[in-house]
Design an enzyme around this catalytic site. Sequence first.
Site, short mmCIF file in Angstrom:
data_model
loop_
_atom_site.label_atom_id
_atom_site.label_comp_id
_atom_site.label_asym_id
_atom_site.label_seq_id
_atom_site.Cartn_x
_atom_site.Cartn_y
_atom_site.Cartn_z
N HIS A 17 0.86 -1.14 0.05
CA HIS A 17 0.10 0.03 0.00
C HIS A 17 0.97 1.17 0.15
CE1 HIS A 17 -3.44 -2.27 0.80
NE2 HIS A 17 -2.94 -3.20 1.51
N ARG A 169 5.95 2.50 -11.17
CA ARG A 169 7.09 3.50 -11.35
C ARG A 169 7.35 3.60 -13.10
NH1 ARG A 169 11.31 1.01 -7.60
NH2 ARG A 169 12.69 2.01 -8.79
N GLU A 276 3.73 -5.02 -12.03
CA GLU A 276 5.11 -4.72 -12.58
C GLU A 276 5.61 -6.08 -13.44
OE1 GLU A 276 6.04 -2.56 -8.35
OE2 GLU A 276 6.97 -4.33 -8.54
#
Length: 359
Positions: A17, A169, A276
């Site tokens: 989180h 990211r 990811e």
Amino acid sequence: MNIVFRVDASLAMGTGHVMRCLTLARALREQGHACLFISREHDGNLNALIGDAGFGLHVLPIGRAQDNDLYHSRWLGASQAEDAAASQAPIAAWRPHWLVVDHYALDHRWEALVTPAGCRVLVIDDLADRCHVCDLLLDQNLGRHIDDYRKRVPDHCTLLVGPGNALLRADFSLLRHSSLIRRERGDLQNVLIALGGVDQHNHTGNILDALNSCELPDGIRFTVVLGATAPHLQAVTAAARSCPWPVEVLSGIDDMPRRMAEADLAVGAAGGTSWERCCLGVPTLMVILAENQKSGATALAASGAAVLIDASRSLVAQLQCAFDQLQASPRRQQMAIAASRITDGQGTERLLQLMESSR
């Protein structure tokens, strides 16, 4: 804009989180926005990481877990009313344009108590098990549908549902092309084992023990990644030394995108890191570590992007079977293609644009 995040990490709830909120906060900061985190001082918290990242931080003291009608209420360390009372002052002082709530133990009651006039609310969720008073809701899980939330949010709320909205990211989308090209290589050599930043029950050690009894391809090597707060880091490091293959154990690293892109196969947890791996097309042996991960993991397996490993059954038999099947390059390439279709890694940018456009 000013943005306040209410999010926690702990041994019970893990680090995911906070990590996804940090991803969003970094993207916001790059556009000139200011972020404050409000986080409780649970065992296994990531408050030092938040501070080291350069964000404002208001720490809530350890409280006593409270039971209420929410399944994960004990993760909060207080009642919702107590948490709201402790959060109101720092939220009001920050004068936020957005309040971001990422916590399974908070719902519409907390949001109604703390949200200042004129502030918008973004809820990040995975469960669809409670109501919210919010303007945006993000659930990045495969298999989730808009209808799961329609009766749980106001009519004006914008719903972002599915892994295309995953908060990744920028490094992942930047490495996506080269990682997908790399999947055309034939050998199974580099295996990444990453079962969460905390891995409270040492599933990593169990996997290593089981691999010791498997017959694996020549030249194989493993990289194990744990978070800096992982309680079994020393035990895993010791277990790695007794393995018949090279095993590198890393903790608290900041180059996870590169490590994933270089892996021919991953042994990974269900949850946020799934997206990811999908962005980079990494074939995965997926270990379900929590009840709330089952539906997403099952959907990933059905898509062909992952092979499920049941931690409650014999790991040796399951791992041996999986490695036998995936030693052949075509099967791994098929999994890589299936994974890459699930998300392109641009979810953070899409969310950022929505938040900025609604000022």
